[in-house]
Scaffold this motif. Sequence first.
Motif, PDB file in Angstrom:
ATOM      1  N   UNK A 113       1.581  13.992   5.611  1.00 57.51           N
ATOM      2  CA  UNK A 113       2.535  13.715   4.560  1.00 57.51           C
ATOM      3  C   UNK A 113       1.776  13.275   3.307  1.00 57.51           C
ATOM      4  N   UNK A 114       2.187  13.776   2.178  1.00 59.86           N
ATOM      5  CA  UNK A 114       1.522  13.452   0.920  1.00 59.86           C
ATOM      6  C   UNK A 114       1.737  11.982   0.575  1.00 59.86           C
ATOM      7  N   UNK A 115       0.680  11.332   0.159  1.00 65.31           N
ATOM      8  CA  UNK A 115       0.748   9.917  -0.209  1.00 65.31           C
ATOM      9  C   UNK A 115       1.263   9.789  -1.632  1.00 65.31           C
ATOM     10  N   UNK A 116       2.323   9.036  -1.809  1.00 64.54           N
ATOM     11  CA  UNK A 116       2.918   8.811  -3.121  1.00 64.54           C
ATOM     12  C   UNK A 116       2.087   7.782  -3.889  1.00 64.54           C
ATOM     13  N   UNK A 117       2.007   7.949  -5.173  1.00 64.55           N
ATOM     14  CA  UNK A 117       1.265   7.020  -6.012  1.00 64.55           C
ATOM     15  C   UNK A 117       1.859   5.618  -5.912  1.00 64.55           C
ATOM     16  N   UNK A 118       1.004   4.601  -5.777  1.00 66.62           N
ATOM     17  CA  UNK A 118       1.489   3.221  -5.703  1.00 66.62           C
ATOM     18  C   UNK A 118       1.757   2.595  -7.079  1.00 66.62           C
ATOM     19  N   UNK A 119       1.615   3.374  -8.136  1.00 70.14           N
ATOM     20  CA  UNK A 119       1.761   2.859  -9.500  1.00 70.14           C
ATOM     21  C   UNK A 119       3.154   2.267  -9.718  1.00 70.14           C
ATOM     22  N   UNK A 120       3.196   1.058 -10.304  1.00 66.09           N
ATOM     23  CA  UNK A 120       4.465   0.422 -10.653  1.00 66.09           C
ATOM     24  C   UNK A 120       4.533   0.174 -12.169  1.00 66.09           C
ATOM     25  N   UNK A 121       3.736   0.910 -12.919  1.00 66.60           N
ATOM     26  CA  UNK A 121       3.693   0.813 -14.380  1.00 66.60           C
ATOM     27  C   UNK A 121       3.285  -0.576 -14.883  1.00 66.60           C
ATOM     28  N   UNK A 122       2.399  -1.223 -14.157  1.00 65.82           N
ATOM     29  CA  UNK A 122       1.802  -2.488 -14.581  1.00 65.82           C
ATOM     30  C   UNK A 122       0.301  -2.243 -14.587  1.00 65.82           C
ATOM     31  N   UNK A 123      -0.195  -1.722 -15.669  1.00 61.98           N
ATOM     32  CA  UNK A 123      -1.610  -1.357 -15.739  1.00 61.98           C
ATOM     33  C   UNK A 123      -2.423  -2.463 -16.397  1.00 61.98           C
TER      34      UNK A 123
END
Length: 67
Positions: free
Chosen positions: A1-11
């Motif tokens: 299964x493709x791993x979804x990006x863990x980004x939460x727009x807090x860079x």
Amino acid sequence: MAAKSPCIDVCIFDCPTGFCVGCLRTLDESRQWKKMTDFKRHQILNDAKRRKSKVRPIPQSIETKEA
């Protein structure tokens, strides 16, 4: 299964570790995410707990943007 990006727009990157306080990836990992194999993505995601223990806590004012 493709791993979804863990980004939460807090860079915001923690200087001592180089990890983003939002997703716990390095800047290079964030940039290369789409080009990585799923195996490599899962390695990064599985390492998040160890990384989180090394990063300063997210300021509460930023944490609320996650929802």
